[in-house]
Design a protein around this motif. Structure first.
Motif, PDB file in Angstrom:
ATOM      1  N   ALA A   6       0.852  -1.186   0.000  1.00 29.15           N
ATOM      2  CA  ALA A   6       0.000   0.000   0.000  1.00 29.15           C
ATOM      3  C   ALA A   6       0.885   1.231   0.000  1.00 29.15           C
ATOM      4  CB  ALA A   6      -0.918   0.008   1.225  1.00 29.15           C
ATOM      5  N   GLY A   7       0.386   2.304  -0.587  1.00 31.36           N
ATOM      6  CA  GLY A   7       1.135   3.550  -0.624  1.00 31.36           C
ATOM      7  C   GLY A   7       0.439   4.525  -1.552  1.00 31.36           C
ATOM      8  N   PRO A   8       0.882   5.781  -1.568  1.00 29.38           N
ATOM      9  CA  PRO A   8       0.256   6.770  -2.451  1.00 29.38           C
ATOM     10  C   PRO A   8       0.291   6.356  -3.920  1.00 29.38           C
ATOM     11  CG  PRO A   8       1.690   7.838  -0.854  1.00 29.38           C
ATOM     12  CD  PRO A   8       1.940   6.371  -0.737  1.00 29.38           C
ATOM     13  N   LEU A   9       1.421   5.760  -4.348  1.00 26.32           N
ATOM     14  CA  LEU A   9       1.576   5.351  -5.746  1.00 26.32           C
ATOM     15  C   LEU A   9       2.184   3.957  -5.822  1.00 26.32           C
ATOM     16  CD1 LEU A   9       3.094   8.590  -7.373  1.00 26.32           C
ATOM     17  CD2 LEU A   9       0.734   7.791  -7.559  1.00 26.32           C
ATOM     18  N   GLN A  10       1.720   3.186  -6.804  1.00 23.78           N
ATOM     19  CA  GLN A  10       2.328   1.910  -7.147  1.00 23.78           C
ATOM     20  C   GLN A  10       2.388   1.834  -8.669  1.00 23.78           C
ATOM     21  OE1 GLN A  10       0.689  -1.546  -5.089  1.00 23.78           O
ATOM     22  NE2 GLN A  10      -0.371  -0.230  -3.610  1.00 23.78           N
ATOM     23  N   SER A  11       3.345   1.067  -9.196  1.00 22.89           N
ATOM     24  CA  SER A  11       3.424   0.894 -10.641  1.00 22.89           C
ATOM     25  C   SER A  11       4.026  -0.463 -10.938  1.00 22.89           C
ATOM     26  CB  SER A  11       4.267   2.007 -11.285  1.00 22.89           C
ATOM     27  OG  SER A  11       4.184   1.927 -12.697  1.00 22.89           O
ATOM     28  N   TRP A  12       3.240  -1.316 -11.604  1.00 26.42           N
ATOM     29  CA  TRP A  12       3.638  -2.698 -11.842  1.00 26.42           C
ATOM     30  C   TRP A  12       3.720  -2.939 -13.349  1.00 26.42           C
ATOM     31  CZ3 TRP A  12       5.059  -4.188  -7.224  1.00 26.42           C
ATOM     32  CH2 TRP A  12       4.387  -3.697  -6.098  1.00 26.42           C
ATOM     33  N   GLU A 146       3.580   1.474   6.021  1.00 22.63           N
ATOM     34  CA  GLU A 146       3.798   0.446   7.038  1.00 22.63           C
ATOM     35  C   GLU A 146       2.446  -0.019   7.580  1.00 22.63           C
ATOM     36  OE1 GLU A 146       6.360   2.117   9.978  1.00 22.63           O
ATOM     37  OE2 GLU A 146       8.156   1.741   8.799  1.00 22.63           O
ATOM     38  N   PRO A 147       2.337  -1.267   8.006  1.00 24.46           N
ATOM     39  CA  PRO A 147       3.398  -2.277   7.970  1.00 24.46           C
ATOM     40  C   PRO A 147       3.480  -2.961   6.607  1.00 24.46           C
ATOM     41  CG  PRO A 147       1.460  -3.178   9.023  1.00 24.46           C
ATOM     42  CD  PRO A 147       1.134  -1.746   8.708  1.00 24.46           C
ATOM     43  N   LEU A 148       4.700  -3.182   6.109  1.00 27.61           N
ATOM     44  CA  LEU A 148       4.899  -3.919   4.866  1.00 27.61           C
ATOM     45  C   LEU A 148       4.777  -5.414   5.125  1.00 27.61           C
ATOM     46  CD1 LEU A 148       5.797  -4.223   1.901  1.00 27.61           C
ATOM     47  CD2 LEU A 148       8.175  -4.078   2.703  1.00 27.61           C
ATOM     48  N   ILE A 149       5.404  -5.896   6.188  1.00 31.13           N
ATOM     49  CA  ILE A 149       5.349  -7.317   6.533  1.00 31.13           C
ATOM     50  C   ILE A 149       4.274  -7.518   7.597  1.00 31.13           C
ATOM     51  CG2 ILE A 149       6.639  -9.299   7.397  1.00 31.13           C
ATOM     52  CD1 ILE A 149       9.203  -7.893   6.537  1.00 31.13           C
ATOM     53  N   SER A 238      -6.367   2.603   8.474  1.00 29.42           N
ATOM     54  CA  SER A 238      -6.486   1.233   8.962  1.00 29.42           C
ATOM     55  C   SER A 238      -5.230   0.718   9.647  1.00 29.42           C
ATOM     56  CB  SER A 238      -6.832   0.313   7.787  1.00 29.42           C
ATOM     57  OG  SER A 238      -5.864   0.438   6.757  1.00 29.42           O
ATOM     58  N   SER A 239      -4.195   1.536   9.750  1.00 33.65           N
ATOM     59  CA  SER A 239      -2.928   1.032  10.267  1.00 33.65           C
ATOM     60  C   SER A 239      -2.989   0.480  11.691  1.00 33.65           C
ATOM     61  CB  SER A 239      -1.842   2.111  10.171  1.00 33.65           C
ATOM     62  OG  SER A 239      -2.240   3.281  10.845  1.00 33.65           O
ATOM     63  N   ALA A 246      -0.027  -7.469  12.741  1.00 32.55           N
ATOM     64  CA  ALA A 246       1.369  -7.783  12.449  1.00 32.55           C
ATOM     65  C   ALA A 246       2.135  -8.112  13.729  1.00 32.55           C
ATOM     66  CB  ALA A 246       2.028  -6.616  11.718  1.00 32.55           C
ATOM     67  N   LEU A 247       1.881  -7.364  14.801  1.00 34.48           N
ATOM     68  CA  LEU A 247       2.602  -7.597  16.046  1.00 34.48           C
ATOM     69  C   LEU A 247       2.194  -8.901  16.720  1.00 34.48           C
ATOM     70  CD1 LEU A 247       2.613  -4.010  17.593  1.00 34.48           C
ATOM     71  CD2 LEU A 247       4.515  -5.215  16.495  1.00 34.48           C
ATOM     72  N   SER A 248       1.036  -9.434  16.334  1.00 34.62           N
ATOM     73  CA  SER A 248       0.582 -10.711  16.911  1.00 34.62           C
ATOM     74  C   SER A 248       1.120 -11.914  16.152  1.00 34.62           C
ATOM     75  CB  SER A 248      -0.946 -10.757  16.930  1.00 34.62           C
ATOM     76  OG  SER A 248      -1.474 -10.804  15.619  1.00 34.62           O
ATOM     77  N   ASP A 249       2.064 -11.698  15.234  1.00 38.84           N
ATOM     78  CA  ASP A 249       2.681 -12.795  14.484  1.00 38.84           C
ATOM     79  C   ASP A 249       3.280 -13.809  15.454  1.00 38.84           C
ATOM     80  OD1 ASP A 249       4.094 -14.449  12.824  1.00 38.84           O
ATOM     81  OD2 ASP A 249       5.232 -12.870  11.823  1.00 38.84           O
ATOM     82  N   PRO A 250       2.833 -15.058  15.414  1.00 37.87           N
ATOM     83  CA  PRO A 250       3.389 -16.060  16.348  1.00 37.87           C
ATOM     84  C   PRO A 250       4.896 -16.210  16.218  1.00 37.87           C
ATOM     85  CG  PRO A 250       1.390 -16.881  15.299  1.00 37.87           C
ATOM     86  CD  PRO A 250       1.753 -15.610  14.594  1.00 37.87           C
ATOM     87  N   ALA A 251       5.446 -15.942  15.035  1.00 36.99           N
ATOM     88  CA  ALA A 251       6.888 -16.091  14.840  1.00 36.99           C
ATOM     89  C   ALA A 251       7.672 -15.079  15.654  1.00 36.99           C
ATOM     90  CB  ALA A 251       7.234 -15.949  13.358  1.00 36.99           C
ATOM     91  N   ASN A 252       6.985 -13.996  16.092  1.00 34.22           N
ATOM     92  CA  ASN A 252       7.677 -12.973  16.869  1.00 34.22           C
ATOM     93  C   ASN A 252       7.447 -13.098  18.365  1.00 34.22           C
ATOM     94  OD1 ASN A 252       8.623 -11.764  14.516  1.00 34.22           O
ATOM     95  ND2 ASN A 252       6.795 -10.490  14.284  1.00 34.22           N
TER      96      ASN A 252
END
Length: 256
Positions: A6-12, A146-149, A238-239, A246-252
């Motif tokens: 997500a972000g103001p602009l993307q280009s694919w 953010e968050p990207l991951i 929505s962040s 994202a912070l509830s990721d079990p891996a963390n």
């Protein structure tokens, strides 16, 4: 691994040249591979074979709107500073202005499930956390929010996308509705194919990023519409909900 693009602009871009730089309506495999390679600090000439096992499933939260940027380079400059030609010379004053049209998606949001071998995904997650070159959404100027991951380790990515990851919709679901339609893009045939499932091909599989040997292959894609719980909708901005997820990721989490 789950990524939120997500972000103001993307280009694919798929078939971009200097004068006309297109964008597809979804993130491309070549751009995502390029993001990983940049985060790992790879040179463009290095092989890409170890990224081949990666798979991508895209949830389209917001398709965004198409923006065309009418772009000029080199106009009004003295002859010694005009855009160089392929021969290393300078353009003449009457051809000094180079025009290009560059296309972007504005206000788009995608959630991407990246699947592959555990060791490879762990390596890529670590690279994205501490990148050599910063991640971008198709072009360097397109900086991600953010968050990207969202998650670094997901056992069932389809269930996460359809049941748990907050939805960044452009508008709330209709009042009284318990589900809301959301489009998905699959690079393997979805299990729930219906008469409405669309199959098409893109030419976005990177075979080489070398400047003098850029090559791409094609791949099939499938598009479906899934009906997700309306309760996943989170008002904009929505962040906070996404960061909590994202912070509830079990891996963390620390072991008990």
């Amino acid at each position: 691994m789950l990524l939120r693009l997500a972000g103001p602009l993307q280009s694919w871009g798929e078939r971009s040249v200097f004068g006309s730089r297109d964008t597809l309506s979804i993130p491309t495999r070549s751009a995502l591979t390029g993001m990983f390679a940049a985060a790992e600090g790879r040179r463009r000439s290095e092989p890409l074979d170890d990224y081949t096992p990666l798979g991508f499933t895209v949830r389209i939260d917001r398709p965004g709107r198409l923006l065309e940027d009418f772009h000029t380079v080199g106009g009004g400059l003295p002859a010694s500073r005009t855009v160089p030609t392929s021969e290393g010379k300078r353009r003449s004053p009457d051809s000094a202005t180079v025009i290009s049209r560059r296309h972007y998606l504005t206000d788009a949001v995608f959630v991407v499930a990246v699947t592959g071998p555990d060791a490879l995904l762990s390596r890529l997650a670590e690279a994205l956390e501490t990148p050599v070159w910063a991640p971008s959404l198709g072009r360097r100027a397109c900086v991600p929010d953010e968050p990207l991951i969202l998650r670094t380790r997901v056992d069932d990515p389809v269930t996460e996308l359809t049941q748990h990851v907050p939805l960044s919709l452009a508008r709330p679901p209709a009042p009284g509705r318990t589900t809301t339609p959301v489009d998905f893009i699959w690079d393997t045939p979805p299990h729930n194919q219906t008469a409405d499932t669309q199959r098409y091909e893109t030419t976005d599989v990177p075979l080489s990023f070398a400047p003098d040997d850029r090559r791409f292959g094609s791949r099939p894609l499938w598009r479906t519409t899934e009906h997700l719980p309306a309760s996943l909708y989170t008002p904009r901005p929505s962040s906070p909900a996404l960061i909590t997820y994202a912070l509830s990721d079990p891996a963390n989490q620390e072991p008990a």
